[in-house]
Design an enzyme around this catalytic site. Structure first.
Site, PDB file in Angstrom:
ATOM      1  N   HIS A 180       0.857  -1.199   0.000  1.00  0.00           N
ATOM      2  CA  HIS A 180       0.000   0.000   0.000  1.00  0.00           C
ATOM      3  C   HIS A 180       0.888   1.243   0.000  1.00  0.00           C
ATOM      4  CE1 HIS A 180      -3.900  -1.988   1.731  1.00  0.00           C
ATOM      5  NE2 HIS A 180      -3.855  -2.061   0.420  1.00  0.00           N
ATOM      6  N   HIS A 187     -11.589  -9.159  -6.658  1.00  0.00           N
ATOM      7  CA  HIS A 187     -11.336  -7.842  -6.046  1.00  0.00           C
ATOM      8  C   HIS A 187     -10.457  -7.058  -7.024  1.00  0.00           C
ATOM      9  CE1 HIS A 187      -9.941  -4.904  -3.148  1.00  0.00           C
ATOM     10  NE2 HIS A 187      -8.881  -5.554  -2.739  1.00  0.00           N
ATOM     11  N   GLU A 245      -8.280  -4.503  -6.502  1.00  0.00           N
ATOM     12  CA  GLU A 245      -7.039  -3.832  -6.099  1.00  0.00           C
ATOM     13  C   GLU A 245      -5.858  -4.415  -6.888  1.00  0.00           C
ATOM     14  OE1 GLU A 245      -6.525  -3.555  -1.842  1.00  0.00           O
ATOM     15  OE2 GLU A 245      -5.209  -1.808  -2.052  1.00  0.00           O
ATOM     16  N   ASP A 272      -2.890  -5.435  -6.523  1.00  0.00           N
ATOM     17  CA  ASP A 272      -2.071  -6.601  -6.158  1.00  0.00           C
ATOM     18  C   ASP A 272      -2.684  -7.908  -6.668  1.00  0.00           C
ATOM     19  OD1 ASP A 272      -3.973  -5.770  -4.244  1.00  0.00           O
ATOM     20  OD2 ASP A 272      -3.075  -6.973  -2.673  1.00  0.00           O
ATOM     21  N   HIS A 296     -12.125  -6.134   1.809  1.00  0.00           N
ATOM     22  CA  HIS A 296     -12.135  -4.834   2.450  1.00  0.00           C
ATOM     23  C   HIS A 296     -12.513  -3.690   1.521  1.00  0.00           C
ATOM     24  CE1 HIS A 296      -8.004  -3.366   1.023  1.00  0.00           C
ATOM     25  NE2 HIS A 296      -8.215  -4.492   0.419  1.00  0.00           N
ATOM     26  N   ASP A 334      -8.741 -11.191   0.015  1.00  0.00           N
ATOM     27  CA  ASP A 334      -7.940 -10.637   1.117  1.00  0.00           C
ATOM     28  C   ASP A 334      -8.343 -11.212   2.487  1.00  0.00           C
ATOM     29  OD1 ASP A 334      -6.195  -8.900  -0.274  1.00  0.00           O
ATOM     30  OD2 ASP A 334      -7.772  -7.399  -0.443  1.00  0.00           O
ATOM     31  N   TYR A 348      -2.562  -8.222   9.867  1.00  0.00           N
ATOM     32  CA  TYR A 348      -3.371  -7.991   8.671  1.00  0.00           C
ATOM     33  C   TYR A 348      -4.785  -7.562   9.075  1.00  0.00           C
ATOM     34  CZ  TYR A 348      -4.851  -8.762   3.845  1.00  0.00           C
ATOM     35  OH  TYR A 348      -5.327  -8.583   2.567  1.00  0.00           O
ATOM     36  N   HIS A 407      -3.459 -13.726  -0.184  1.00  0.00           N
ATOM     37  CA  HIS A 407      -2.124 -13.450   0.370  1.00  0.00           C
ATOM     38  C   HIS A 407      -1.795 -14.516   1.418  1.00  0.00           C
ATOM     39  CE1 HIS A 407      -1.906  -9.386  -1.293  1.00  0.00           C
ATOM     40  NE2 HIS A 407      -3.071  -9.100  -0.731  1.00  0.00           N
TER      41      HIS A 407
END
Ligand code: FEO
Length: 397
Positions: free
Chosen positions: A23, A79, A81, A83, A145, A164, A192, A225
């Site tokens: 991030h 998701h 994001e 990553d 999230h 996540d 996390y 992850h």
């Protein structure tokens, strides 16, 4: 090449042993991370998620060793994001017609970041996709999230692909939860949760209970992850329910910054008093400017009370403390007490201002705090120890 998870599922992600910040510079990843992507092969083939953009070419090249890309029938983007979606452009360039299954919000986040109009298929909770004997069921997990997040459940192998959720920034070559250091895993999992999911705890509780209410058999949880929860996957579900429920341990955390050591000495004297009043409580001290901020937030998450200290400078508090207070505000901790302290030479506004920020952050501020002028001498140190004792008594309840 990928790694076999089951006869039908192959891990095709990237273990990033080098990663130390995530991030941007916000989240420290002392033990690296992984971007987990999974290939599910039945009569049809689906790819669940991809890896972060810097590894997109490597990802596609390795995927080609595993499968002819034209044999990928579906991409599931749990998701948006970067990553997890960062290799989509590189991949879809080669198979432009492939349908991308995701939530309506993920269409927004993916279009917003990649400016591509891929073959999106939007899904809602309960939508299914048959791959043969295997059926994928999508479960929206908004705010776990991001608003675009969803889980994917695979029948037959009984796997929950949770993105996540239930993840950890933790690099491992062995992939599974029972083959890594359990202390490291526990720390990375709670860190996390503390730093990414705390603000969404109520939603997490609701979503997990909804999931449990579906009575799905879950033999494995495959997050995006860290390690796969293969051995007793329910253990991380139970931990999430605990962490989401105003979690605290018997810990008091003292966070301070200091210019000429006066506020540090205050912190140590107060800690001595608390420890004298309550020998059972774990007291930890952290310099805000010397300690990683996401590690500090993990300690705040575990605490029942937090003390924040800064000398007064320019009518306020030090820069590192401002960052800590902002993080504490954003993470929306619940059910925690707080107090402020700090040294000063002239005007001494820091303590009052820290208290105001702690209140705004939702902490139960127990008193007006304590200030010392200049460097505490032995009498003043005695007063600080006594303050710590009284605070220790007060914080017992
Ligand atoms: Fe791991 Fe929210 O991306």
């Amino acid at each position: 090449m990928g790694k076999k998870i089951t006869d039908k599922v192959t891990w095709v992600g990237k273990v990033d042993w080098e990663l130390r910040k995530f991030h941007g510079d916000e989240y420290s990843t002392h033990r690296g991370s992984s971007y987990n992507a999974y290939l599910i092969r039945d009569k049809k083939t689906a790819l669940i998620d991809t890896v972060w953009k810097p590894y997109d070419k490597e990802f596609v090249a390795k995927l080609k060793e595993e499968i002819d890309l034209k044999d990928i029938d579906y991409i599931i983007a749990c998701h948006g994001e970067v990553d997890h979606s960062g290799s989509l452009s590189e991949l879809i360039r080669e198979i432009p017609e492939v349908p991308v299954y995701c939530t309506a919000n993920a269409v927004k986040s993916l279009k917003g970041q990649y400016h591509e109009d891929w073959n999106f298929v939007t899904v809602k909770t309960g939508a299914t996709l048959e791959l043969g004997d295997t059926v994928l069921t999508f479960i929206e997990a908004s705010m776990l999230h991001w608003p675009d997040t969803m889980f994917t459940y695979m029948s037959g192998d009984n796997i929950l692909f949770s993105n996540d959720g239930f993840g950890q920034h933790y690099a491992s070559e062995t992939l599974f939860n029972d083959s890594v250091d359990q202390g490291e895993l526990e720390y990375e999992a709670i860190k996390y949760y503390a730093n990414i999911l705390t603000p969404f705890s109520q939603i997490a509780t609701r979503k997990i209970n909804q999931l449990l209410g579906l009575n799905l058999k879950i033999d494995m949880i495959c997050p995006s992850h860290g390690v796969i929860w293969k051995n007793n996957p329910n253990q991380i579900v139970e931990k999430y329910l605990k962490w989401a429920d105003n979690y605290q341990e018997n810990q008091i955390t003292i966070i301070y910054d200091t210019m000429w050591n006066a506020t540090r000495r205050m912190a140590e004297a107060i800690a001595e008093g608390i420890e004298a009043a309550d020998p059972n409580v774990t007291v930890k001290l952290f310099s805000a400017s010397k300690t990683d901020k996401t590690d500090i937030m993990t300690e705040v998450f575990r605490s029942r009370a937090v003390l924040v200290g800064s000398p007064t400078v320019n009518g306020g508090y030090l820069y590192a403390i401002a960052g800590i207070l902002e993080l504490m505000h954003g993470l929306k901790f619940k059910n925690k007490k707080a107090a402020a302290f700090g040294s000063y030479g002239w005007s001494g506004e820091a303590v009052k201002r820290i208290n105001e920020e702690l209140q705004k952050a939702g902490f139960d501020v127990v008193d007006d705090g304590i200030r010392s002028t200049w460097l505490p001498d032995s009498d003043e140190t005695g007063r600080l120890i006594e303050y710590g004792k009284q605070l220790g008594e007060k914080l017992k309840s």
